[in-house]
Write a protein that holds these residues in place. Structure first.
Motif, PDB file in Angstrom:
ATOM      1  N   CYS A 118       0.745  -1.020  -0.009  1.00 29.57           N
ATOM      2  CA  CYS A 118       0.089   0.074  -0.081  1.00 29.57           C
ATOM      3  C   CYS A 118       0.910   1.150   0.002  1.00 29.57           C
ATOM      4  O   CYS A 118       1.946   1.458   0.414  1.00 29.57           O
ATOM      5  N   ALA A 119       0.420   2.346  -0.498  1.00 26.93           N
ATOM      6  CA  ALA A 119       1.101   3.700  -0.719  1.00 26.93           C
ATOM      7  C   ALA A 119       0.158   4.805  -0.469  1.00 26.93           C
ATOM      8  O   ALA A 119      -0.898   4.688  -0.722  1.00 26.93           O
ATOM      9  N   THR A 120       0.522   5.576   0.552  1.00 31.52           N
ATOM     10  CA  THR A 120      -0.377   6.638   0.845  1.00 31.52           C
ATOM     11  C   THR A 120       0.305   8.178   0.138  1.00 31.52           C
ATOM     12  O   THR A 120       1.435   8.159   0.084  1.00 31.52           O
ATOM     13  N   ASP A 121      -0.707   8.843  -0.231  1.00 29.13           N
ATOM     14  CA  ASP A 121      -0.683   9.955  -0.975  1.00 29.13           C
ATOM     15  C   ASP A 121      -0.940  11.218  -0.076  1.00 29.13           C
ATOM     16  O   ASP A 121      -2.389  11.136   0.124  1.00 29.13           O
ATOM     17  N   GLY A 122       0.078  12.018   0.419  1.00 29.82           N
ATOM     18  CA  GLY A 122      -0.568  13.040   1.325  1.00 29.82           C
ATOM     19  C   GLY A 122      -1.172  14.261   0.682  1.00 29.82           C
ATOM     20  O   GLY A 122      -1.337  15.311   1.304  1.00 29.82           O
ATOM     21  N   GLY A 123      -0.974  14.196  -0.697  1.00 30.05           N
ATOM     22  CA  GLY A 123      -1.498  15.479  -1.474  1.00 30.05           C
ATOM     23  C   GLY A 123      -0.374  16.350  -1.896  1.00 30.05           C
ATOM     24  O   GLY A 123       0.605  16.391  -1.313  1.00 30.05           O
ATOM     25  N   GLY A 124      -1.006  17.319  -2.447  1.00 29.86           N
ATOM     26  CA  GLY A 124       0.213  18.587  -2.967  1.00 29.86           C
ATOM     27  C   GLY A 124       1.172  17.745  -3.781  1.00 29.86           C
ATOM     28  O   GLY A 124       0.860  16.994  -4.544  1.00 29.86           O
ATOM     29  N   ASN A 125       2.449  18.086  -3.842  1.00 27.82           N
ATOM     30  CA  ASN A 125       3.519  17.341  -4.423  1.00 27.82           C
ATOM     31  C   ASN A 125       4.203  16.537  -3.743  1.00 27.82           C
ATOM     32  O   ASN A 125       5.504  16.352  -3.868  1.00 27.82           O
ATOM     33  N   THR A 126       3.671  15.850  -2.605  1.00 24.28           N
ATOM     34  CA  THR A 126       4.758  15.257  -1.586  1.00 24.28           C
ATOM     35  C   THR A 126       4.598  13.756  -2.458  1.00 24.28           C
ATOM     36  O   THR A 126       3.728  13.284  -3.062  1.00 24.28           O
ATOM     37  N   PRO A 127       5.873  13.090  -2.080  1.00 24.99           N
ATOM     38  CA  PRO A 127       6.002  11.781  -2.742  1.00 24.99           C
ATOM     39  C   PRO A 127       5.117  10.637  -2.220  1.00 24.99           C
ATOM     40  O   PRO A 127       4.741  10.968  -0.838  1.00 24.99           O
ATOM     41  N   LEU A 128       4.635   9.687  -2.686  1.00 23.86           N
ATOM     42  CA  LEU A 128       4.032   8.442  -2.104  1.00 23.86           C
ATOM     43  C   LEU A 128       5.028   7.834  -0.989  1.00 23.86           C
ATOM     44  O   LEU A 128       6.099   7.947  -1.326  1.00 23.86           O
ATOM     45  N   VAL A 129       4.399   7.385  -0.029  1.00 19.65           N
ATOM     46  CA  VAL A 129       5.263   6.468   1.096  1.00 19.65           C
ATOM     47  C   VAL A 129       4.542   5.416   0.943  1.00 19.65           C
ATOM     48  O   VAL A 129       3.487   4.941   1.198  1.00 19.65           O
ATOM     49  N   PHE A 130       5.437   4.256   0.808  1.00 22.09           N
ATOM     50  CA  PHE A 130       5.151   2.868   0.873  1.00 22.09           C
ATOM     51  C   PHE A 130       5.458   2.060   2.060  1.00 22.09           C
ATOM     52  O   PHE A 130       6.190   2.243   2.744  1.00 22.09           O
ATOM     53  N   GLY A 131       4.502   0.976   2.169  1.00 23.57           N
ATOM     54  CA  GLY A 131       4.641  -0.069   3.459  1.00 23.57           C
ATOM     55  C   GLY A 131       5.649  -0.900   3.099  1.00 23.57           C
ATOM     56  O   GLY A 131       6.154  -0.915   2.074  1.00 23.57           O
ATOM     57  N   LYS A 132       5.810  -1.995   3.841  1.00 22.95           N
ATOM     58  CA  LYS A 132       6.736  -3.016   3.820  1.00 22.95           C
ATOM     59  C   LYS A 132       6.209  -4.066   2.861  1.00 22.95           C
ATOM     60  O   LYS A 132       7.029  -4.971   2.535  1.00 22.95           O
ATOM     61  N   GLY A 133       4.827  -4.144   2.553  1.00 18.53           N
ATOM     62  CA  GLY A 133       4.567  -5.235   1.813  1.00 18.53           C
ATOM     63  C   GLY A 133       3.956  -6.357   2.434  1.00 18.53           C
ATOM     64  O   GLY A 133       4.415  -6.778   3.571  1.00 18.53           O
ATOM     65  N   THR A 134       2.985  -7.219   1.700  1.00 19.29           N
ATOM     66  CA  THR A 134       2.558  -8.435   2.203  1.00 19.29           C
ATOM     67  C   THR A 134       3.067  -9.362   1.099  1.00 19.29           C
ATOM     68  O   THR A 134       2.811  -9.089  -0.131  1.00 19.29           O
ATOM     69  N   ARG A 135       3.839 -10.473   1.606  1.00 18.69           N
ATOM     70  CA  ARG A 135       4.099 -11.507   0.387  1.00 18.69           C
ATOM     71  C   ARG A 135       3.055 -12.560   0.402  1.00 18.69           C
ATOM     72  O   ARG A 135       2.895 -13.244   1.189  1.00 18.69           O
ATOM     73  N   LEU A 136       2.390 -12.657  -0.777  1.00 21.28           N
ATOM     74  CA  LEU A 136       1.320 -13.595  -1.014  1.00 21.28           C
ATOM     75  C   LEU A 136       1.704 -14.717  -1.868  1.00 21.28           C
ATOM     76  O   LEU A 136       2.512 -14.392  -2.953  1.00 21.28           O
ATOM     77  N   SER A 137       1.437 -15.884  -1.393  1.00 24.47           N
ATOM     78  CA  SER A 137       2.049 -17.031  -2.303  1.00 24.47           C
ATOM     79  C   SER A 137       0.504 -17.758  -2.408  1.00 24.47           C
ATOM     80  O   SER A 137      -0.098 -18.273  -1.314  1.00 24.47           O
ATOM     81  N   VAL A 138       0.177 -18.014  -3.503  1.00 29.17           N
ATOM     82  CA  VAL A 138      -1.184 -18.838  -3.981  1.00 29.17           C
ATOM     83  C   VAL A 138      -0.533 -20.164  -4.618  1.00 29.17           C
ATOM     84  O   VAL A 138      -0.019 -20.164  -5.532  1.00 29.17           O
ATOM     85  N   ILE A 139      -1.035 -21.372  -3.852  1.00 29.50           N
ATOM     86  CA  ILE A 139      -0.622 -22.587  -4.293  1.00 29.50           C
ATOM     87  C   ILE A 139      -1.517 -23.342  -5.104  1.00 29.50           C
ATOM     88  O   ILE A 139      -2.613 -23.402  -4.681  1.00 29.50           O
ATOM     89  N   ALA A 140      -1.141 -23.955  -6.153  1.00 25.83           N
ATOM     90  CA  ALA A 140      -2.118 -24.534  -6.988  1.00 25.83           C
ATOM     91  C   ALA A 140      -2.346 -25.769  -6.638  1.00 25.83           C
ATOM     92  O   ALA A 140      -1.681 -26.264  -5.834  1.00 25.83           O
TER      93      ALA A 140
END
Lengths: 112, 111
Positions: free
Chosen positions: B89-111
């Motif tokens: 996920c990434a948050t946009d604080g508005g204006g010209n501020t850069p997006l700030v990203f989280g650390k992520g979720t690693r998803l594994s889908v097993i067939a």
């Protein structure tokens, strides 16, 4: 549509050597450009962003620097690499008319 | 600074099941975005939800936003092996501020 090109894709460098990673943008003019670093298994850390030629904002103090010599070119550099500079470096720019980012394919740097 | 924090850090499910990932953030936002990253590649934008929206759909993706709790969730329905990736996920604080990203979720889908 906008395309971000990065090179090199992979780089192995000794400690103390210099670094230059290049990013170029197609399909847009005067974009905001960003350099992010991603350590193994971790999130993205914003390193630098640029709103125009010669304009660089640094987010974290570190061993790296950035330059924007042309509107569509963004360069990440170091004079002397450290082991901790290893990581996956991503260049990004916004899609037209929105603060949604398009990313390059990344440059993986290993410092030995 | 890290704004978004995803939960869980890793998720493993069977093909056909639904996958839910959560994101929490700390300050006010203009919008919140979700990105996907295949291993060793750049991120790809999936969906954007504005601060005045509560839910948004795109294909098999459903995103919710609760600004009172400063949280968002990403639901992938009927998952496929090809959905295996990291999701940020990434948050946009508005204006010209850069997006700030989280650390992520690693998803594994097993067939």
């Amino acid at each position: 549509s906008q395309t971000i090109h990065q090179w090199p894709a992979t780089l192995v460098q000794p400690v103390g050597s210099p670094l230059s990673l290049e990013c170029t943008v197609e399909g847009t003019s005067n974009p905001n450009l960003y350099w992010y670093r991603q350590a193994a298994g971790r999130g993205l850390q914003l390193l630098f962003y640029s709103v125009g030629i010669g304009q660089i904002s640094s987010e974290v103090p570190q061993n790296l620097s950035a330059s924007r010599p042309q509107d569509r070119q963004f360069i990440l550099s170091s004079k002397k690499l450290l082991l901790s500079d290893s990581g996956f470096y991503l260049c990004a720019g916004p899609r037209e008319g929105a603060n949604v980012l398009t990313f390059g394919a990344g440059s993986r740097l290993t410092v030995l | 600074s890290q704004q978004g924090e995803e939960d869980p850090q890793a998720l493993s499910i069977q093909e056909g099941e639904n996958a839910t990932m959560n994101c929490s953030y700390k300050t006010s936002i203009n919008n919140l975005q979700w990105y996907r990253q295949n291993s060793g590649r750049g991120l790809v934008h999936l969906i954007l939800i504005r601060s005045n929206e509560r839910e948004k759909h795109s294909g098999r993706l459903r995103v919710t936003l609760d600004t009172s709790k400063k949280s968002s969730s990403l639901l992938i329905t009927a998952s496929r092996a090809a959905d295996t990736a990291s999701y940020f996920c990434a948050t946009d604080g508005g204006g010209n501020t850069p997006l700030v990203f989280g650390k992520g979720t690693r998803l594994s889908v097993i067939a």
